[in-house]
Design an enzyme around this catalytic site. Structure first.
Site, short mmCIF file in Angstrom:
data_model
loop_
_atom_site.label_atom_id
_atom_site.label_comp_id
_atom_site.label_asym_id
_atom_site.label_seq_id
_atom_site.Cartn_x
_atom_site.Cartn_y
_atom_site.Cartn_z
N CYS A 197 0.82 -1.22 0.00
CA CYS A 197 0.00 0.00 0.00
C CYS A 197 0.85 1.27 0.00
O CYS A 197 0.63 2.18 -0.80
CB CYS A 197 -0.97 -0.02 1.18
SG CYS A 197 -0.20 0.03 2.81
N HIS A 209 -2.43 0.80 6.90
CA HIS A 209 -2.87 0.78 5.50
C HIS A 209 -3.09 2.20 5.00
O HIS A 209 -3.49 3.09 5.76
CB HIS A 209 -4.16 -0.03 5.37
CG HIS A 209 -4.58 -0.26 3.93
ND1 HIS A 209 -3.76 -0.86 3.02
CD2 HIS A 209 -5.72 0.06 3.26
CE1 HIS A 209 -4.38 -0.92 1.84
NE2 HIS A 209 -5.58 -0.36 1.97
N GLU A 213 -6.09 1.55 -4.43
CA GLU A 213 -5.26 1.00 -3.36
C GLU A 213 -4.59 -0.30 -3.78
O GLU A 213 -5.07 -1.03 -4.64
CB GLU A 213 -6.10 0.72 -2.11
CG GLU A 213 -7.14 -0.37 -2.31
CD GLU A 213 -7.94 -0.71 -1.06
OE1 GLU A 213 -7.53 -0.30 0.05
OE2 GLU A 213 -8.98 -1.39 -1.19
#
Length: 386
Positions: free
Chosen positions: A107, A165, A177
């Site tokens: 991420c 994240h 993402e």
């Protein structure tokens, strides 16, 4: 990098996305094609979907969208320069066992790449937690604000205590993402429930405020909603508020009001170039900033426990956790200051600056300083034995 997110959101996928995954599952996956992009129809869904963002933010969105279909790979994107790399097994998720064969991004590797492409500089290198605390934040948004104030290019974060994240908002309630091992970079509706922690708008200029002409030194702050004050006391009027980590120019520091915050206690405050004061708790570095002169003025008064104030001399003087120069350093005095001595004891013999002495003084914070650097005779008058 983000930790493994165990839940899978299959139900919410569109039929087109499911079909695309089915086609990709039927094809052999090799190291050569591991970073191949998705079909053009899938890429078309990823773009700047709302107005108002800066040109830099829009460029970051489009750079991330250019990676749709590339593998999520644990540790991917964290090479010497921004870009896809082979990852490695995260140690817990079975889907991560083949990340060493998948060239892609995790991420934070994706967001690092996107803003590097947009700015030409490695602006937000680091983990998702590092990026959440970046000094390049132009604005910050709390979890309670949801996605309403967000613009394309804003970074959205998840984690309670530690951020695990990050994704890039693209507008219209959508984000791009790198989600988890076994999946590809994708567009998905924003998630503002669970442990959603808020968002950061990146300042793409990356300009570092220069130190003032009269000799200030630039330091990084940490924490959120940090305030500066008109005098070195939390009860004085607020001059400025920093929503997140930033850079400040420090002119001098001095002992003043004792502050306890974020698990730390410190009585040293720094005067900034605008004349305001900031507790050193929120400035990265030791309790006493190295190389910063003393502002002068009154010293901290001795507490009621019977300690006695003395002046030190010398530069780069250290206090220790025990009466021994090899013990851990507790504090650092870049130049003469005032200390409050509780008691003294004979301990390790020290030779420094032409003097030899085995007497050490214990200060009010529990640390020890050789009497060599305290003005007065070898054994301080009026101070009891420890």
């Amino acid at each position: 990098m983000n930790t493994t997110i165990s839940s899978r959101h299959v139900v919410g996928r569109s039929l087109a996305a499911v079909a695309a995954l089915a086609v990709s599952a039927a094809l052999p996956v090799t190291a050569a094609n591991a970073a191949s992009a998705a079909p053009a129809s899938a890429q078309a869904a990823c773009d700047v979907l709302a107005p108002g963002a800066s040109a830099t933010a829009e460029a970051a969105v489009r750079a991330a969208c250019g990676q749709i279909g590339v593998w999520y790979s644990w540790g991917g994107g964290h090479g010497a320069t921004p870009g896809p790399t082979y990852g490695y097994y995260d140690g817990s998720d079975p889907d991560s066992l083949h990340d060493n064969e998948r060239r892609g991004f995790d991420c934070s590797g994706l967001t690092r790449y996107a803003y590097a492409q947009a700015t030409g500089r490695d602006l937000i290198n680091g983990t998702a937690d590092d990026q959440f605390h970046t000094s390049h934040a132009a604005a910050r948004f709390s979890a309670a604000q949801g996605s309403a104030p967000l613009l394309p290019g804003d970074l959205m974060f998840w984690g309670s205590g530690h951020i695990h994240h990050v994704a890039i908002y693209i507008g219209a309630g959508q984000m791009v993402e790198a989600y988890e091992s076994g999946t590809h970079i994708r567009v998905t509706p924003v998630r503002t429930g669970g442990d959603y922690a808020g968002a950061v708008r990146i300042d793409g200029s990356g300009t570092v405020p220069p130190p003032p002409a009269n000799g200030g030194t630039t330091f990084e702050t940490w924490g959120t909603r940090v305030r500066t004050h008109s005098s070195p006391s939390v009860g004085s009027s607020v001059v400025d508020t920093f929503p997140g980590p930033t850079q400040v120019s420090v002119m001098c520091q001095k002992h003043a009001e004792t502050v306890t915050a974020e698990g730390y206690t410190n009585d040293i405050w720094s005067q900034l170039s605008d004349g305001s004061w900031l507790t050193n708790i929120y400035i990265k570095g030791p309790a006493s900033l190295p190389g910063i002169p003393d502002c002068g003025g009154t010293s901290t008064p001795p507490p009621s426990g019977g300690s006695k104030a003395f002046q030190t001399w010398g530069t780069a003087v250290r206090t220790h956790s025990e009466a021994n120069v090899s013990a851990a350093v507790v504090d650092y005095f870049p130049q003469p200051t005032t200390v409050n001595v509780v008691c003294q004891a004979h301990a390790q013999t020290v030779t420094a600056d032409g003097y030899t002495n085995d007497a050490w003084s214990r200060l009010t914070d529990g640390s020890w300083m050789t009497n060599i650097y305290i003005k007065g005779p070898e054994w301080l008058p009026g101070v009891p034995t420890c």
